[in-house]
Design a protein around this motif. Structure first.
Motif, PDB file in Angstrom:
ATOM      1  N   UNK A   1       0.820  -1.208   0.000  1.00  0.00           N
ATOM      2  CA  UNK A   1       0.000   0.000   0.000  1.00  0.00           C
ATOM      3  C   UNK A   1       0.857   1.263   0.000  1.00  0.00           C
ATOM      4  N   UNK A   2       0.220   2.372  -0.333  1.00  0.00           N
ATOM      5  CA  UNK A   2       0.939   3.634  -0.526  1.00  0.00           C
ATOM      6  C   UNK A   2       1.513   4.198   0.767  1.00  0.00           C
ATOM      7  N   UNK A   3       1.002   3.809   1.912  1.00  0.00           N
ATOM      8  CA  UNK A   3       1.526   4.329   3.179  1.00  0.00           C
ATOM      9  C   UNK A   3       2.660   3.476   3.734  1.00  0.00           C
ATOM     10  N   UNK A   4       3.131   2.499   2.933  1.00  0.00           N
ATOM     11  CA  UNK A   4       4.221   1.643   3.363  1.00  0.00           C
ATOM     12  C   UNK A   4       3.781   0.377   4.059  1.00  0.00           C
ATOM     13  N   UNK A   5       2.503   0.260   4.359  1.00  0.00           N
ATOM     14  CA  UNK A   5       2.006  -0.955   5.002  1.00  0.00           C
ATOM     15  C   UNK A   5       1.797  -2.057   3.963  1.00  0.00           C
ATOM     16  N   UNK A   6       1.651  -3.277   4.452  1.00  0.00           N
ATOM     17  CA  UNK A   6       1.476  -4.437   3.586  1.00  0.00           C
ATOM     18  C   UNK A   6       0.382  -5.336   4.151  1.00  0.00           C
TER      19      UNK A   6
ATOM     20  N   UNK B   1      -1.106 -11.528   7.983  1.00  0.00           N
ATOM     21  CA  UNK B   1      -0.170 -10.633   8.661  1.00  0.00           C
ATOM     22  C   UNK B   1      -0.235  -9.271   7.976  1.00  0.00           C
ATOM     23  N   UNK B   2      -0.041  -8.200   8.744  1.00  0.00           N
ATOM     24  CA  UNK B   2      -0.117  -6.834   8.210  1.00  0.00           C
ATOM     25  C   UNK B   2       1.079  -6.017   8.687  1.00  0.00           C
ATOM     26  N   UNK B   3       2.271  -6.274   8.143  1.00  0.00           N
ATOM     27  CA  UNK B   3       3.439  -5.475   8.534  1.00  0.00           C
ATOM     28  C   UNK B   3       3.316  -4.034   8.045  1.00  0.00           C
TER      29      UNK B   3
ATOM     30  N   UNK C   1       5.292   1.235  11.173  1.00  0.00           N
ATOM     31  CA  UNK C   1       5.134   1.404  12.613  1.00  0.00           C
ATOM     32  C   UNK C   1       5.022   0.074  13.359  1.00  0.00           C
ATOM     33  N   UNK C   2       4.950  -1.041  12.605  1.00  0.00           N
ATOM     34  CA  UNK C   2       4.890  -2.375  13.222  1.00  0.00           C
ATOM     35  C   UNK C   2       5.448  -3.379  12.221  1.00  0.00           C
TER      36      UNK C   2
ATOM     37  N   UNK D   1       4.696  -7.805  12.902  1.00  0.00           N
ATOM     38  CA  UNK D   1       3.511  -8.119  13.698  1.00  0.00           C
ATOM     39  C   UNK D   1       3.326  -9.624  13.838  1.00  0.00           C
ATOM     40  N   UNK D   2       2.628 -10.006  14.877  1.00  0.00           N
ATOM     41  CA  UNK D   2       2.288 -11.422  15.050  1.00  0.00           C
ATOM     42  C   UNK D   2       1.277 -11.821  13.973  1.00  0.00           C
ATOM     43  N   UNK D   3       1.536 -12.914  13.296  1.00  0.00           N
ATOM     44  CA  UNK D   3       0.606 -13.384  12.267  1.00  0.00           C
ATOM     45  C   UNK D   3      -0.513 -14.197  12.902  1.00  0.00           C
ATOM     46  N   UNK D   4      -1.628 -14.239  12.211  1.00  0.00           N
ATOM     47  CA  UNK D   4      -2.786 -14.994  12.672  1.00  0.00           C
ATOM     48  C   UNK D   4      -2.931 -16.247  11.820  1.00  0.00           C
TER      49      UNK D   4
END
Length: 641
Positions: free
Chosen positions: A317-322, A360-362, A365-366, A369-372
């Motif tokens: 995504x454009x904000x750097x999140x995945x 997972x949503x790295x 800012x995180x 993250x712990x994956x589900x």
């Protein structure tokens, strides 16, 4: 508001339908009636009986009590479509919703049923992705590839196939090797991209094999309808299949297919979270593998099979999140077909399936993250009795499922098909089910304890069959209970952006007209459907269902000018519909025209061309999402040996 909030809100939009002006109704009815009735007075060579296998046994269509459309190898070559979605729109009562151009998220609705109420099968293996929101199939990522036959059954078939077959079943059968050695290549493209395909196969004693590969690139359109840049889609696919006759009556079969895709799309960047051009993209890899042992005996056959499928998605995504999602299905099945007598057939089996979802949503800012990770297991037991009574065929089927997520479930279905002179009468009544997806149960928006969606469908119709073709009419009604939808009420305190719940029920009634005729050098195929849907959910009572146009239909005309040259044209009409549950956003109806040409340069080399959306119509199948305009394709295919 976080970036995840608006994304989820967009993913779970609902849509629906409105009426067309009277002149459009008259035009469509006249158009379809002409396409179906004109060939009645012509003569041609008798048509061969169509055989279908989506019923888990090979049956002449005249013995099937439900409506089935079949696209055979000749149809697939005639229409020239690269993507399965485009081929499916040529079947009755099926409408397409696509969030952008090729490669974008896409779904098909059969008779106005939900997007995840259609089950997709590849050589008998389900193509579900447990990590998808609804646990269904992203139709936008499925190319035609090596398909030789596509069957579309309209109505439920959950008694034989289980969850997902509530609104219909799409069964894709890949090509088989027919010669000691064979090979083909095909190239096509123009300004919007292109594709290359190659296949080889052979027979050596008791062993038969086939290899296939395809790569394609589509420059696409802007996912955001108002965008200025195009969103590119690329995909590479590889598959292999083989069969070994270890004895005269025992065969081992296996196949595996793998594809890797990248698709650009647009999004909702901060701080406005408004839909616009972005550099967002996703990568997806999918794999399906299966092996089966087939034993034939005097009174029937039995099959033991195991399969595994995996879909791995990675969105940037454009904000750097995945967003990373992995969906897996592992299954084992035993299937038996037994001829008790010349007039009685028994069919049955047991199945085991384990569905797994990992999310997972790295983000910056995180980053770790712990994956589900969650899994659900389902055991199934099904059976069918098929009885010949005179010239009529009666079938009664039942299924029992035991799931770790929703417990026990029992469903039944009955059908009858009977020839009466030149007519074939058919009727069916039964229950279809769609189990809650792992995402709907266990994601951050999930609600454990959701029950399966279940729908009862009743349909009846008649086909008038002549030597040159047929026309048919089918009427149906469907009621669905315990529909699962995204909501903002009755959620947990930590679910500030909404959760899943049941929206009670929906209803649909409709009529389908179909016609398919060949006379002389001409072939004409036409269909028309009228659909009336109603949402009976609290707060939406009386509203039309999303993406369910009241009227839709099409006609395809092909003319063989000479033994080598063929011309074709197709027109597809989709009426107005709504794009949300409140019926406040209208999707205007549209008409698409396609033109086709095919020329056999030699017995081994074929040149072909098509113009898609020849009228360059501007339309939307979902609000604010762009669709392709006029596109020209040129191609060549050759039999190498």
């Amino acid at each position: 508001m976080s970036a995840e909030g608006p994304r989820i809100a967009v993913v779970h939009r609902l849509s629906s339908l409105t009426e067309r002006p009277l002149y459009m109704i008259r035009r469509t009815l006249l158009f379809t009636a002409a396409s179906a009735a004109f060939p009645l007075f012509s003569h041609a060579e008798p048509m061969t009986e169509v055989v279908v296998t989506v019923t888990r046994q090979a049956l002449p269509v005249s013995r099937v009590g439900q409506a089935v459309a079949v696209l055979d190898d000749r149809d697939i070559q005639t229409y020239q479509s690269v993507y399965l979605a485009d081929l499916l729109t040529r079947t009755p009562s099926l409408t397409l919703t696509r969030n952008g151009g090729p490669g974008s998220a896409a779904s098909a609705s059969i008779r106005g049923a939900g997007a995840d109420h259609t089950l997709y099968l590849l050589d008998g293996i389900r193509l579900n992705d447990p990590s998808q929101v609804g646990g269904g199939t992203n139709l936008g990522l499925i190319a035609t590839d090596d398909a030789a036959r596509i069957e579309v059954l309209r109505g439920p078939l959950s008694t034989l196939w289980g969850s997902g077959a509530l609104g219909g079943v799409v069964s894709i059968t890949t090509r088989e090797t027919r010669s000691p050695l064979e090979g083909t290549v095909a190239l096509e493209g123009f300004e919007h991209g292109g594709s290359a395909r190659a296949a080889a196969g052979g027979k050596a004693g008791r062993f038969t094999w086939r290899l296939f590969g395809q790569t394609l690139k589509d420059d696409g359109v802007s996912t955001f309808a108002g965008g200025r840049e195009t969103d590119v889609f690329t995909q590479t696919s590889l598959s292999a299949k083989g069969a070994l006759a270890v004895a005269d009556n025992v065969t081992v079969r296996g196949f595996t297919t793998y594809s890797r895709s990248r698709n650009d799309y647009d999004g909702y960047p901060a701080p406005l979270y408004a839909f616009t051009d972005t550099e967002e993209y996703g990568r997806t890899s999918t794999r399906v593998s299966a092996i089966a042992l087939l034993h034939r005996f005097d009174s029937g056959e039995q099959t033991l099979s195991i399969s595994e499928s995996e879909s791995n998605r990675h969105d940037y995504f454009s904000d750097g999140s995945q967003f990373i999602a992995l969906g897996q299905i592992q299954s084992a099945n035993y299937h038996l077909l037994y001829r008790l007598s010349d007039s009685t057939r028994l069919l049955g089996g047991v199945s085991y399936e384990r569905d797994t979802m990992r999310l997972a949503s790295p983000a910056p800012w995180d980053p770790n993250p712990a994956s589900q990770s969650v899994s659900v297991t389902t055991y199934g037991l099904y059976g069918q009795v098929m009885q010949e009574v005179g010239s009529a065929t009666l079938a009664l089927s039942a299924r029992h499922n035991d799931s770790s997520s929703f417990g026990n479930l029992n469903i039944v279905q009955a059908s009858v098909s009977a020839p009466v002179g030149p007519f074939r009468l058919h009727a069916s009544a039964g229950t279809g089910v769609k189990a809650p997806s792992l995402y709907q149960l266990y994601s951050d928006y999930g609600q454990p304890g959701l029950m399966p969606e279940n729908g009862v469908t009743i349909d009846a119709g008649a086909d008038y069959v002549t030597d040159s073709g047929r026309i048919g009419v089918t009427a149906f009604t469907r009621t669905v209970r315990d529909l699962i939808n995204f909501q903002y009420d009755n959620c947990r305190v930590d679910q500030m952006y909404g959760c899943y719940g049941s929206i009670d029920r929906s209803k649909a009634i409709g009529v389908e007209l179909t016609g398919h005729y060949s006379f002389g050098a001409w072939t004409i195929r036409g269909d028309y459907s009228f659909l009336d849907t109603r949402n009976d959910s609290p707060g939406q009572t009386g509203k039309a269902l999303p993406h369910a146009p009241e009227q839709a239909g099409g006609i395809d005309v092909d003319y063989r000018v000479t033994d080598r040259l063929s011309l074709g044209a197709g027109l597809r009409h989709v009426g107005d519909s709504f794009d949300n549950a409140s019926n406040s956003r209208v999707l205007e109806g549209y008409d698409l025209v396609d033109l086709r040409l095919s020329f056999d340069l030699t017995d081994r080399v074929r040149l072909y061309s098509r113009v898609e959306n020849a009228g360059d119509a501007r339309y939307e199948t979902a609000s604010f999402y762009g669709q392709p305009g006029r596109r020209v394709w040129l191609g060549i295919s050759a039999k190498m040996f």
